[in-house]
Write a protein that holds these residues in place. Structure first.
Motif, PDB file in Angstrom:
ATOM      1  N   ILE A 154       0.842  -1.201   0.000  1.00 37.83           N
ATOM      2  CA  ILE A 154       0.000   0.000   0.000  1.00 37.83           C
ATOM      3  C   ILE A 154       0.880   1.254   0.000  1.00 37.83           C
ATOM      4  O   ILE A 154       0.591   2.233  -0.675  1.00 37.83           O
ATOM      5  CB  ILE A 154      -0.958  -0.032   1.208  1.00 37.83           C
ATOM      6  N   ALA A 155       1.990   1.186   0.731  1.00 40.50           N
ATOM      7  CA  ALA A 155       2.898   2.339   0.785  1.00 40.50           C
ATOM      8  C   ALA A 155       3.489   2.626  -0.596  1.00 40.50           C
ATOM      9  O   ALA A 155       3.586   3.790  -1.005  1.00 40.50           O
ATOM     10  CB  ALA A 155       4.005   2.078   1.806  1.00 40.50           C
ATOM     11  N   GLY A 156       3.857   1.573  -1.321  1.00 46.00           N
ATOM     12  CA  GLY A 156       4.447   1.768  -2.648  1.00 46.00           C
ATOM     13  C   GLY A 156       3.459   2.423  -3.603  1.00 46.00           C
ATOM     14  O   GLY A 156       3.795   3.338  -4.358  1.00 46.00           O
ATOM     15  N   TYR A 157       2.228   1.962  -3.540  1.00 43.81           N
ATOM     16  CA  TYR A 157       1.162   2.555  -4.364  1.00 43.81           C
ATOM     17  C   TYR A 157       0.947   4.029  -3.977  1.00 43.81           C
ATOM     18  O   TYR A 157       0.932   4.924  -4.818  1.00 43.81           O
ATOM     19  CB  TYR A 157      -0.116   1.732  -4.141  1.00 43.81           C
ATOM     20  N   SER A 158       0.837   4.265  -2.667  1.00 48.57           N
ATOM     21  CA  SER A 158       0.556   5.634  -2.196  1.00 48.57           C
ATOM     22  C   SER A 158       1.708   6.584  -2.515  1.00 48.57           C
ATOM     23  O   SER A 158       1.490   7.773  -2.765  1.00 48.57           O
ATOM     24  CB  SER A 158       0.304   5.642  -0.681  1.00 48.57           C
ATOM     25  N   ALA A 159       2.943   6.061  -2.496  1.00 45.33           N
ATOM     26  CA  ALA A 159       4.112   6.918  -2.769  1.00 45.33           C
ATOM     27  C   ALA A 159       4.037   7.490  -4.184  1.00 45.33           C
ATOM     28  O   ALA A 159       4.373   8.660  -4.411  1.00 45.33           O
ATOM     29  CB  ALA A 159       5.399   6.109  -2.600  1.00 45.33           C
ATOM     30  N   VAL A 160       3.569   6.658  -5.129  1.00 41.87           N
ATOM     31  CA  VAL A 160       3.467   7.142  -6.511  1.00 41.87           C
ATOM     32  C   VAL A 160       2.394   8.237  -6.609  1.00 41.87           C
ATOM     33  O   VAL A 160       2.594   9.272  -7.242  1.00 41.87           O
ATOM     34  CB  VAL A 160       3.166   5.980  -7.481  1.00 41.87           C
ATOM     35  N   LEU A 161       1.265   8.017  -5.923  1.00 37.70           N
ATOM     36  CA  LEU A 161       0.204   9.035  -5.973  1.00 37.70           C
ATOM     37  C   LEU A 161       0.680  10.340  -5.329  1.00 37.70           C
ATOM     38  O   LEU A 161       0.431  11.425  -5.852  1.00 37.70           O
ATOM     39  CB  LEU A 161      -1.060   8.545  -5.263  1.00 37.70           C
ATOM     40  N   LEU A 212      14.272   3.166  -6.638  1.00 36.45           N
ATOM     41  CA  LEU A 212      15.575   2.762  -6.089  1.00 36.45           C
ATOM     42  C   LEU A 212      15.278   1.900  -4.874  1.00 36.45           C
ATOM     43  O   LEU A 212      14.789   2.394  -3.860  1.00 36.45           O
ATOM     44  CB  LEU A 212      16.406   3.991  -5.692  1.00 36.45           C
ATOM     45  N   GLY A 213      15.552   0.625  -4.974  1.00 41.58           N
ATOM     46  CA  GLY A 213      15.087  -0.336  -3.977  1.00 41.58           C
ATOM     47  C   GLY A 213      13.878  -1.012  -4.605  1.00 41.58           C
ATOM     48  O   GLY A 213      12.860  -0.353  -4.872  1.00 41.58           O
ATOM     49  N   ALA A 214      14.018  -2.296  -4.923  1.00 39.20           N
ATOM     50  CA  ALA A 214      12.919  -3.006  -5.588  1.00 39.20           C
ATOM     51  C   ALA A 214      12.472  -4.179  -4.733  1.00 39.20           C
ATOM     52  O   ALA A 214      12.398  -5.316  -5.180  1.00 39.20           O
ATOM     53  CB  ALA A 214      13.350  -3.447  -6.984  1.00 39.20           C
ATOM     54  N   GLY A 215      12.180  -3.898  -3.457  1.00 32.77           N
ATOM     55  CA  GLY A 215      11.544  -4.875  -2.575  1.00 32.77           C
ATOM     56  C   GLY A 215      10.042  -4.778  -2.789  1.00 32.77           C
ATOM     57  O   GLY A 215       9.576  -4.376  -3.863  1.00 32.77           O
ATOM     58  N   VAL A 216       9.280  -5.122  -1.777  1.00 35.50           N
ATOM     59  CA  VAL A 216       7.818  -5.138  -1.919  1.00 35.50           C
ATOM     60  C   VAL A 216       7.291  -3.745  -2.297  1.00 35.50           C
ATOM     61  O   VAL A 216       6.493  -3.591  -3.229  1.00 35.50           O
ATOM     62  CB  VAL A 216       7.160  -5.637  -0.611  1.00 35.50           C
ATOM     63  N   ALA A 217       7.752  -2.711  -1.584  1.00 38.43           N
ATOM     64  CA  ALA A 217       7.249  -1.352  -1.827  1.00 38.43           C
ATOM     65  C   ALA A 217       7.677  -0.847  -3.201  1.00 38.43           C
ATOM     66  O   ALA A 217       6.862  -0.294  -3.956  1.00 38.43           O
ATOM     67  CB  ALA A 217       7.749  -0.408  -0.735  1.00 38.43           C
ATOM     68  N   GLY A 218       8.947  -1.033  -3.531  1.00 33.81           N
ATOM     69  CA  GLY A 218       9.464  -0.533  -4.802  1.00 33.81           C
ATOM     70  C   GLY A 218       8.773  -1.196  -5.986  1.00 33.81           C
ATOM     71  O   GLY A 218       8.441  -0.543  -6.987  1.00 33.81           O
ATOM     72  N   LEU A 219       8.517  -2.496  -5.880  1.00 34.79           N
ATOM     73  CA  LEU A 219       7.856  -3.209  -6.985  1.00 34.79           C
ATOM     74  C   LEU A 219       6.423  -2.713  -7.159  1.00 34.79           C
ATOM     75  O   LEU A 219       5.929  -2.530  -8.275  1.00 34.79           O
ATOM     76  CB  LEU A 219       7.885  -4.728  -6.744  1.00 34.79           C
ATOM     77  N   GLN A 220       5.738  -2.471  -6.043  1.00 38.80           N
ATOM     78  CA  GLN A 220       4.365  -1.969  -6.143  1.00 38.80           C
ATOM     79  C   GLN A 220       4.361  -0.545  -6.724  1.00 38.80           C
ATOM     80  O   GLN A 220       3.471  -0.182  -7.488  1.00 38.80           O
ATOM     81  CB  GLN A 220       3.695  -1.979  -4.758  1.00 38.80           C
ATOM     82  N   ALA A 221       5.394   0.238  -6.379  1.00 38.04           N
ATOM     83  CA  ALA A 221       5.511   1.592  -6.954  1.00 38.04           C
ATOM     84  C   ALA A 221       5.716   1.495  -8.465  1.00 38.04           C
ATOM     85  O   ALA A 221       5.105   2.249  -9.236  1.00 38.04           O
ATOM     86  CB  ALA A 221       6.666   2.345  -6.295  1.00 38.04           C
ATOM     87  N   LEU A 222       6.543   0.546  -8.894  1.00 37.31           N
ATOM     88  CA  LEU A 222       6.774   0.382 -10.340  1.00 37.31           C
ATOM     89  C   LEU A 222       5.481  -0.005 -11.054  1.00 37.31           C
ATOM     90  O   LEU A 222       5.152   0.534 -12.115  1.00 37.31           O
ATOM     91  CB  LEU A 222       7.837  -0.697 -10.584  1.00 37.31           C
ATOM     92  N   ALA A 223       4.734  -0.939 -10.463  1.00 37.54           N
ATOM     93  CA  ALA A 223       3.484  -1.380 -11.088  1.00 37.54           C
ATOM     94  C   ALA A 223       2.499  -0.216 -11.176  1.00 37.54           C
ATOM     95  O   ALA A 223       1.818  -0.028 -12.194  1.00 37.54           O
ATOM     96  CB  ALA A 223       2.881  -2.538 -10.289  1.00 37.54           C
ATOM     97  N   THR A 224       2.439   0.580 -10.124  1.00 32.58           N
ATOM     98  CA  THR A 224       1.480   1.695 -10.081  1.00 32.58           C
ATOM     99  C   THR A 224       1.852   2.777 -11.095  1.00 32.58           C
ATOM    100  O   THR A 224       0.997   3.279 -11.840  1.00 32.58           O
ATOM    101  CB  THR A 224       1.432   2.296  -8.661  1.00 32.58           C
ATOM    102  N   ALA A 225       3.137   3.133 -11.132  1.00 32.56           N
ATOM    103  CA  ALA A 225       3.572   4.196 -12.057  1.00 32.56           C
ATOM    104  C   ALA A 225       3.352   3.769 -13.506  1.00 32.56           C
ATOM    105  O   ALA A 225       2.976   4.574 -14.357  1.00 32.56           O
ATOM    106  CB  ALA A 225       5.049   4.521 -11.814  1.00 32.56           C
ATOM    107  N   ARG A 226       3.563   2.496 -13.776  1.00 37.43           N
ATOM    108  CA  ARG A 226       3.355   2.009 -15.152  1.00 37.43           C
ATOM    109  C   ARG A 226       1.869   2.056 -15.512  1.00 37.43           C
ATOM    110  O   ARG A 226       1.504   2.443 -16.621  1.00 37.43           O
ATOM    111  CB  ARG A 226       3.910   0.601 -15.299  1.00 37.43           C
ATOM    112  N   ARG A 227       1.020   1.673 -14.547  1.00 36.16           N
ATOM    113  CA  ARG A 227      -0.430   1.748 -14.826  1.00 36.16           C
ATOM    114  C   ARG A 227      -0.852   3.180 -15.128  1.00 36.16           C
ATOM    115  O   ARG A 227      -1.792   3.425 -15.854  1.00 36.16           O
ATOM    116  CB  ARG A 227      -1.227   1.260 -13.613  1.00 36.16           C
ATOM    117  N   LEU A 228      -0.135   4.137 -14.506  1.00 37.34           N
ATOM    118  CA  LEU A 228      -0.475   5.549 -14.736  1.00 37.34           C
ATOM    119  C   LEU A 228       0.212   6.096 -15.977  1.00 37.34           C
ATOM    120  O   LEU A 228       0.097   7.279 -16.279  1.00 37.34           O
ATOM    121  CB  LEU A 228      -0.098   6.387 -13.509  1.00 37.34           C
ATOM    122  N   GLY A 229       0.964   5.267 -16.659  1.00 34.93           N
ATOM    123  CA  GLY A 229       1.490   5.672 -17.966  1.00 34.93           C
ATOM    124  C   GLY A 229       2.948   6.098 -17.991  1.00 34.93           C
ATOM    125  O   GLY A 229       3.456   6.518 -19.030  1.00 34.93           O
ATOM    126  N   ALA A 230       3.652   6.028 -16.855  1.00 34.82           N
ATOM    127  CA  ALA A 230       5.064   6.442 -16.851  1.00 34.82           C
ATOM    128  C   ALA A 230       5.940   5.368 -17.492  1.00 34.82           C
ATOM    129  O   ALA A 230       5.570   4.188 -17.536  1.00 34.82           O
ATOM    130  CB  ALA A 230       5.517   6.697 -15.416  1.00 34.82           C
TER     131      ALA A 230
END
Ligand code: NAD
Length: 369
Positions: free
Chosen positions: A137-144, A172-190
């Protein structure tokens, strides 16, 4: 209550830390824990969207805080509560398992604190893993949060007025949070990139459609044990920073989440790197609570350095408290079911999960009779 029914009593406390909106157990999980009697502090779920009536309807009993603590064998919270007023022998389950001050306070109050960060990362315990559920949830929220601070858009847009180019985002850091941030940013088109000192992260980053960035320096890898990264020396960190600068100077949104358990966070970005960044770059430093991955991060503040913005939120799961509470509660439910299948609660040593949660504390032989 516990004595008549031979059921252990669980108390769910309201959180007291400012900004902490989660609750440790949601009403839907009460009915699934019939082996326990459950009392809930009045108002405990309000900030997460759950009212006292929801808890009562699910079978919970609403009590004032002191009363709830007094009748409980097991106390549940998200953040470790102040143990003043807890009778010796109580068992508390919450975060705070890596916090020496919490351990000291528990020892002084003669209570047992089961710190959720100490949960072993074994397959059997995956459904109890609050670090993972909350980090997602933190990774998702960080992107928003980062997107809100950008002056530009994340997706590409083709309009009659012109084309908007997609933003570049790096984790930077691709653990649970970083991976979720990557998935979220990609869904948003980055357009997404990921870096981690563990080579094993490459495949996970690439499986999310991101490019794995791995600087060509001998010190870039730092594999530790148990799936975690190993700590690097100051000199190694310095060389890594210099090697990462080029990639970071082409990026618009940077999410840092690099952590080494029980240590201060590694420094991945310093002022020299920031000086090379594009104007308008936004950095979300998810490691702010453990010192930060960026030299100028201030926890829960917005720092501007030239035209670069650094934000250091320390409680991102509270941005979506209903869902973060549901997941935390689901983790608690599985743990509580593991601790007691039926009948009286028996917290004896010798169970791999319970032993890890207790750390070096002696477990009570039997919390309820
Ligand atoms: P974490 O929060 O401890 O750290 C976040 C990330 O930072 C990690 O990927 C780590 O490698 C990385 N990191 C550390 N130093 C770094 C540096 N200098 N530069 C760049 N990155 C750096 O990690 P986490 O998210 O809790 O996950 C850690 C590991 O545990 C992962 O391998 C994950 O897949 C694994 N895991 C296993 C389970 C399980 O139950 N089996 C559950 C969750 C996670």
């Amino acid at each position: 209550m516990g004595q008549n029914t031979h059921k252990a009593v669980i108390a769910v406390l309201a959180e007291t830390l400012p900004g902490e909106r989660r609750v440790a157990l949601v009403p839907a999980d009460i009915g699934k824990l019939a082996q326990y009697d459950i009392v809930v502090e009045a108002g405990a779920g309000l900030n997460a969207g759950f009212v006292d009536e929801d808890y009562s309807a699910a079978g919970g009993k609403i009590l004032a805080r002191a009363e709830a603590i007094a009748v409980a064998d097991l106390v549940l919270a998200v953040r470790a509560p102040d143990f003043a007023g807890f009778a010796p022998g109580k068992v508390v389950i919450s975060l705070g398992g890596r916090d020496a001050a919490v351990a000291d306070a528990a020892a002084k109050a003669q209570i047992v604190h089961l710190g959720m960060e100490r949960l072993p990362r074994i397959t059997r315990a995956q459904s109890m893993d609050v670090l993972s559920s909350q980090a997602s949830i933190a990774g998702y929220s960080a992107v928003l949060e980062g997107a809100r601070h950008l002056d530009t858009l994340l997706p590409m847009m083709t309009t009659a007025a012109g084309i908007v180019r997609p933003a570049k985002m790096i984790a930077l850091g691709a653990g649970v949070a970083g991976l979720q941030a990557l998935a979220t940013a990609r869904r948003l088109g980055a357009v997404t990139y990921g870096f981690d000192v563990r080579e094993a992260a490459r495949e996970q980053v690439e499986s999310l459609g991101a490019e794995f960035v791995f600087p060509d320096v001998p010190d870039a890898k730092a594999e530790g044990t148990g799936g975690y990264a190993a700590a690097q020396s100051d000199d190694q960190q310095f060389r890594l920073r210099r090697a990462l600068t080029e990639a970071l100077s082409r990026t618009n949104l940077i999410i840092t989440s690099a952590q080494i358990p029980d240590r201060v966070a590694p420094i991945l970005i310093d002022e020299e790197t920031i000086a090379a960044m594009l104007p308008g770059t936004v950095i979300v430093d998810m490691a702010a609570e453990t010192g930060g991955n960026v030299t100028i991060t201030k926890p829960d503040q917005i720092v501007r350095h030239g035209r670069v913005t650094v934000i250091g939120p320390t409680n991102l799961p509270s941005c979506a408290p209903t869902d973060s509470s549901r997941l935390y509660s689901g983790n608690m439910r599985t743990l509580l079911t593991h601790l007691c299948k039926a009948g009286p609660l028996n917290l004896q040593a010798g169970d791999e999960i319970l032993d890890a949660l207790a750390g070096d504390q002696a477990l009570p032989a039997r919390a309820a009779s």
